[in-house]
Design an enzyme around this catalytic site. Structure first.
Site: not given
Length: 444
Positions: A77, A80-81, A157
């Site tokens: 993840h 992904e950023h 997040e």
């Protein structure tokens, strides 16, 4: 019949003309699906839709959160950023402006078994989209300063998700049903994992998994397959990727149930919320299971809409909850099935009993023909309407190629749903109802 997209060395001769692509499916209106295996093992699957003036494009990498090793937890993840934060050729602003300047959209998603970077643009802007996303996937730099800044964004997040009691309930339920299996870990990682993971670990995860043989590119809309293949080849060659002739794609995940050790029983998470979030569930079916269509029908009948059994009994007849539904999830080697309701804390026991009773009723009695027809009609309509945009078709192509190697056209899919019998649904319900359960309650 579904077309087999899988590739083995004995069939390489079928893929020699990779620019043209092998025709997989041809439908009405000039739509056709083509597949190519490029040098290096890169796969390109497209659906040409002549009536569309836009294209949805996805770069899929066959790595998900379940594939992280100790010391790298949260890396999937994180990447992904970070891939949007710049490459050797583009800054983060360059990437954002490229899509904004043409009215396009770009984003990414991380799942437990894959990652996807995707965009939707006008047909004439496909060259830009391929160039930018290919650059992100192949040439990320993961600047330490950008990584540290994004670490804070990801922690925010996660904090936002932890403030959502429904998200907390589903994360807790998944962790309990999967036990110590890697599928039980949260996709985004935990605050402790994100705080601890080092830049070198994220870089190693990137270099190890972002390789040509793991890459699938899917696209749907107003495009020509051979033109997209040329664009992809040019972009990957420009990036210096190793596109060796004759390399086959990385084998797909083996579809075989893994032994699970669920934490059966009741689990409560004490949080200060006005409403309790209740999930009752058990183990389910793996992806691609022969009874997956029966599961779809069961799930729709039990809790798939406003006329479903759970909604009618718990909300409409008794007024015990605002929202209630059932759900099912499946992966290559494990799956789950469950029922959800949000209610006031003093109603948890009654709502739980009613969820059990509705599943037991489906296990004891076959659905009437009228209910079966209603449910298959609901599933068929939602399936067709959900496939009428280029984004959903791109996603279906990418998932099919990456996960199963089988492309099923809509007619075949609808026929499979309509072939499900009431006896098959009752039999599956009986099997699920007989299993031990996990009860997750958040906020009671």
């Amino acid at each position: 019949m579904p077309y087999d997209l899988s590739l083995d060395p004995q069939r390489l001769t079928e893929e020699l003309d990779y620019r043209t692509g092998r025709l997989v499916y041809s439908g009405e209106g000039g739509n056709d699906v083509r597949r190519s295996v490029l040098p290096g093992g890169v796969r390109v699957v497209t659906e040409r839709m002549p009536s569309q003036r836009s294209v949805a494009l996805g770069f899929w990498v066959g790595v998900g959160s379940r594939d992280e090793e100790p010391g790298m937890l949260g890396s999937t993840h994180f990447l992904e950023h970070l891939l949007f934060k710049g490459t050797a050729n583009r800054t983060a602003l360059d990437i954002a402006e490229a899509f904004d300047a043409v009215g396009g959209e770009s984003n990414a998603l991380t799942a437990k078994e894959h990652t996807c970077y995707y965009a939707r643009v006008l047909s004439e802007d496909v060259p830009m989209a391929v160039s930018v996303i290919a650059d992100m996937v192949t040439s990320a730099v993961l600047e330490p300063a950008e990584l540290e800044q994004e670490r804070g964004v990801i922690l925010e997040e996660i904090a936002m998700d932890l403030d959502d009691p429904t998200d907390v309930a589903f994360e807790e339920f998944t962790a309990q049903i999967m036990g110590r299996h890697p599928l039980g870990r949260p996709i985004g990682g935990t605050p402790a994992e994100i705080t601890a993971v080092e830049r070198d670990a994220v870089w190693e995860h990137y270099r190890r998994h972002y390789t040509p043989d793991r890459l699938v590119i899917s696209a749907a809309g107003g495009l020509e397959h051979h033109e997209l293949v040329e664009l992809v080849l040019e972009a990957l060659e420009r990036a210096g990727w190793d596109l060796t002739e004759g390399v086959t794609p990385r084998p797909r995940r083996v579809r075989r149930p893994s032994p699970l050790a669920p934490e059966f029983g009741e689990h409560r998470v004490d949080r200060t919320f006005e409403q309790a979030n209740v999930i009752l569930g058990t183990t389910g079916l793996i992806a691609g299971h022969e009874r997956r269509f029966a599961m779809s029908v069961l799930n729709a009948a039990l809790g798939g809409g406003m006329s479903s059994r759970l909604f009618q009994e718990i909300r409409e007849r008794r007024g015990l909850a605002y929202n209630t539904f059932s759900f099912a999830g499946s992966y290559s080697d494990a799956g789950y099935f469950g029922m959800y309701a949000g209610c006031t804390p003093e109603k948890v026991a009654l709502v739980t009993d009613l969820m059990r009773a509705e599943l037991d009723r489906m296990a004891a009695e076959e659905m009437l023909p009228t209910e079966l027809a209603k449910v298959t009609g609901q599933l068929g309509g939602s399936t067709v309407m959900g496939s009428e945009d280029v984004g959903s078709r791109m996603s279906r192509l990418g998932r099919s190629e990456l996960d199963t190697g089988h492309f099923t056209d809509l007619d075949e899919l609808l026929a499979s749903l309509r072939a499900v019998t009431a006896a098959e649904v009752r039999e599956l319900a009986a099997e699920l109802a007989s299993r031990e359960t996990v009860l997750t309650v958040v906020g009671a």
